[in-house]
Design a protein around this motif. Structure first.
Motif, PDB file in Angstrom:
ATOM      1  N   VAL A  40       0.414  11.002  -2.539  1.00 10.60           N
ATOM      2  CA  VAL A  40      -0.166  10.098  -1.620  1.00 10.60           C
ATOM      3  C   VAL A  40       0.026   8.620  -2.078  1.00 10.60           C
ATOM      4  CG1 VAL A  40      -0.769   8.950   1.044  1.00 10.60           C
ATOM      5  CG2 VAL A  40      -0.293  11.150   0.551  1.00 10.60           C
ATOM      6  N   GLN A  41      -1.068   8.307  -2.660  1.00 10.98           N
ATOM      7  CA  GLN A  41      -1.603   7.606  -3.508  1.00 10.98           C
ATOM      8  C   GLN A  41      -0.272   7.342  -4.719  1.00 10.98           C
ATOM      9  OE1 GLN A  41      -5.106   8.387  -4.529  1.00 10.98           O
ATOM     10  NE2 GLN A  41      -5.955   7.471  -2.859  1.00 10.98           N
ATOM     11  N   TYR A  42       0.328   8.399  -5.043  1.00  9.55           N
ATOM     12  CA  TYR A  42       0.989   8.334  -6.549  1.00  9.55           C
ATOM     13  C   TYR A  42       2.730   7.852  -5.782  1.00  9.55           C
ATOM     14  CZ  TYR A  42       4.680   9.710  -9.393  1.00  9.55           C
ATOM     15  OH  TYR A  42       6.291   9.634  -9.547  1.00  9.55           O
ATOM     16  N   ILE A  43       2.956   7.365  -4.841  1.00 10.02           N
ATOM     17  CA  ILE A  43       3.950   7.140  -4.036  1.00 10.02           C
ATOM     18  C   ILE A  43       3.926   5.995  -3.402  1.00 10.02           C
ATOM     19  CG2 ILE A  43       5.480   7.498  -1.094  1.00 10.02           C
ATOM     20  CD1 ILE A  43       5.146  10.542  -2.073  1.00 10.02           C
ATOM     21  N   LEU A  44       2.531   5.946  -2.997  1.00 11.61           N
ATOM     22  CA  LEU A  44       2.925   4.167  -2.758  1.00 11.61           C
ATOM     23  C   LEU A  44       2.330   3.145  -4.272  1.00 11.61           C
ATOM     24  CD1 LEU A  44      -0.243   4.782   0.027  1.00 11.61           C
ATOM     25  CD2 LEU A  44       1.808   4.136   0.477  1.00 11.61           C
ATOM     26  N   LYS A  45       1.721   3.266  -4.782  1.00 11.37           N
ATOM     27  CA  LYS A  45       1.368   2.665  -6.542  1.00 11.37           C
ATOM     28  C   LYS A  45       2.869   3.286  -7.129  1.00 11.37           C
ATOM     29  CE  LYS A  45      -0.450   3.213 -10.825  1.00 11.37           C
ATOM     30  NZ  LYS A  45      -0.963   4.328 -11.632  1.00 11.37           N
ATOM     31  N   TYR A  46       3.430   3.997  -6.753  1.00 11.59           N
ATOM     32  CA  TYR A  46       5.136   3.774  -7.253  1.00 11.59           C
ATOM     33  C   TYR A  46       6.234   2.943  -6.595  1.00 11.59           C
ATOM     34  CZ  TYR A  46      10.027   5.693  -8.319  1.00 11.59           C
ATOM     35  OH  TYR A  46      11.351   5.673  -8.559  1.00 11.59           O
ATOM     36  N   LYS A  48       4.786   0.043  -4.653  1.00  9.42           N
ATOM     37  CA  LYS A  48       4.185  -1.377  -5.463  1.00  9.42           C
ATOM     38  C   LYS A  48       5.221  -1.739  -6.906  1.00  9.42           C
ATOM     39  CE  LYS A  48       0.326  -4.212  -5.312  1.00  9.42           C
ATOM     40  NZ  LYS A  48      -1.200  -4.098  -4.593  1.00  9.42           N
ATOM     41  N   ILE A  49       4.912  -0.131  -7.556  1.00  8.96           N
ATOM     42  CA  ILE A  49       5.339  -0.835  -9.188  1.00  8.96           C
ATOM     43  C   ILE A  49       6.496  -1.445  -9.129  1.00  8.96           C
ATOM     44  CG2 ILE A  49       5.851  -0.450 -11.156  1.00  8.96           C
ATOM     45  CD1 ILE A  49       3.308   1.705 -10.676  1.00  8.96           C
ATOM     46  N   ASN A  50       7.906  -0.783  -8.123  1.00  7.15           N
ATOM     47  CA  ASN A  50       8.848  -0.644  -8.370  1.00  7.15           C
ATOM     48  C   ASN A  50       8.808  -1.963  -6.953  1.00  7.15           C
ATOM     49  OD1 ASN A  50       9.809   0.864 -10.381  1.00  7.15           O
ATOM     50  ND2 ASN A  50       8.963   2.069  -9.657  1.00  7.15           N
ATOM     51  N   ASN A  51       8.373  -2.263  -6.453  1.00  7.57           N
ATOM     52  CA  ASN A  51       8.861  -3.260  -5.569  1.00  7.57           C
ATOM     53  C   ASN A  51      10.178  -2.647  -4.954  1.00  7.57           C
ATOM     54  OD1 ASN A  51       7.595  -5.067  -6.477  1.00  7.57           O
ATOM     55  ND2 ASN A  51       9.106  -6.170  -7.937  1.00  7.57           N
ATOM     56  N   LEU A  52       9.290  -1.703  -4.080  1.00  4.55           N
ATOM     57  CA  LEU A  52      10.851  -1.027  -2.683  1.00  4.55           C
ATOM     58  C   LEU A  52       9.791  -0.960  -1.261  1.00  4.55           C
ATOM     59  CD1 LEU A  52      11.051   2.100  -4.415  1.00  4.55           C
ATOM     60  CD2 LEU A  52      12.672   0.645  -4.648  1.00  4.55           C
ATOM     61  N   ASN A  53      10.818  -1.329  -0.917  1.00  3.22           N
ATOM     62  CA  ASN A  53       9.992  -1.207   1.100  1.00  3.22           C
ATOM     63  C   ASN A  53       9.973  -0.393   1.411  1.00  3.22           C
ATOM     64  OD1 ASN A  53      13.229  -0.242   1.808  1.00  3.22           O
ATOM     65  ND2 ASN A  53      13.563  -2.637   1.768  1.00  3.22           N
ATOM     66  N   ASN A  54       9.450   0.600   2.537  1.00  3.87           N
ATOM     67  CA  ASN A  54       9.109   1.398   3.162  1.00  3.87           C
ATOM     68  C   ASN A  54      11.286   2.408   3.419  1.00  3.87           C
ATOM     69  OD1 ASN A  54       7.110   1.313   3.029  1.00  3.87           O
ATOM     70  ND2 ASN A  54       7.001   1.040   5.663  1.00  3.87           N
ATOM     71  N   VAL A  55      12.123   1.919   3.349  1.00  2.01           N
ATOM     72  CA  VAL A  55      13.373   2.434   3.253  1.00  2.01           C
ATOM     73  C   VAL A  55      13.933   2.896   2.431  1.00  2.01           C
ATOM     74  CG1 VAL A  55      15.750   2.586   4.626  1.00  2.01           C
ATOM     75  CG2 VAL A  55      13.925   1.119   5.562  1.00  2.01           C
ATOM     76  N   GLN A  56      13.471   2.001   1.235  1.00  2.00           N
ATOM     77  CA  GLN A  56      14.063   2.768   0.080  1.00  2.00           C
ATOM     78  C   GLN A  56      13.193   3.668  -0.376  1.00  2.00           C
ATOM     79  OE1 GLN A  56      13.953  -1.275  -1.744  1.00  2.00           O
ATOM     80  NE2 GLN A  56      16.291  -1.430  -1.543  1.00  2.00           N
TER      81      GLN A  56
END
Length: 77
Positions: A40-46, A48-56
Motif C-alpha cells: 500500500v505504501q509503495y502504491i501511494l509513493k508511486y 506521488k512520485i509520478n504525480n498521478l491522480n486516484n483514477v490514473q
C-alpha cells in the motif's frame, strides 16, 4: 529472492501475462485481492512520485479509486 512481497507478485504477474484485455472471470477475481501495508505504501509513493491522480493510479494498478482514497486517508493522515 527468498521471500516475495505482494509488490513482487504484482510485477511478476504483469511480466508473465502482460496487459491483455480482461475477461469476465478475471474481473470477478479483482474483489479477492488483498495488499499488505508495505505494498500500500509503495502504491501511494508511486502515485506521488509520478504525480498521478486516484483514477490514473487505480487504472495502472487495477484497483478501485475508492480503495486508494481510503488508503490515503488511513496511511497519510
Amino acid at each position: 529472492k527468498k521471500r516475495l512481497t505482494t509488490q513482487d507478485v504484482i510485477l511478476l504477474n504483469s511480466f508473465i501475462f502482460g496487459t491483455r484485455k480482461e475477461s469476465d472471470a478475471s474481473k470477478s477475481n479483482q474483489k479477492f485481492k488483498s495488499y499488505d501495508k508495505e505494498t500500500v505504501q509503495y502504491i501511494l509513493k508511486y502515485q506521488k512520485i509520478n504525480n498521478l491522480n486516484n483514477v490514473q493510479t487505480a487504472i495502472y494498478f487495477k484497483i478501485s479509486r475508492n480503495t486508494l482514497a481510503k488508503w490515503k486517508k488511513n496511511f497519510l493522515s
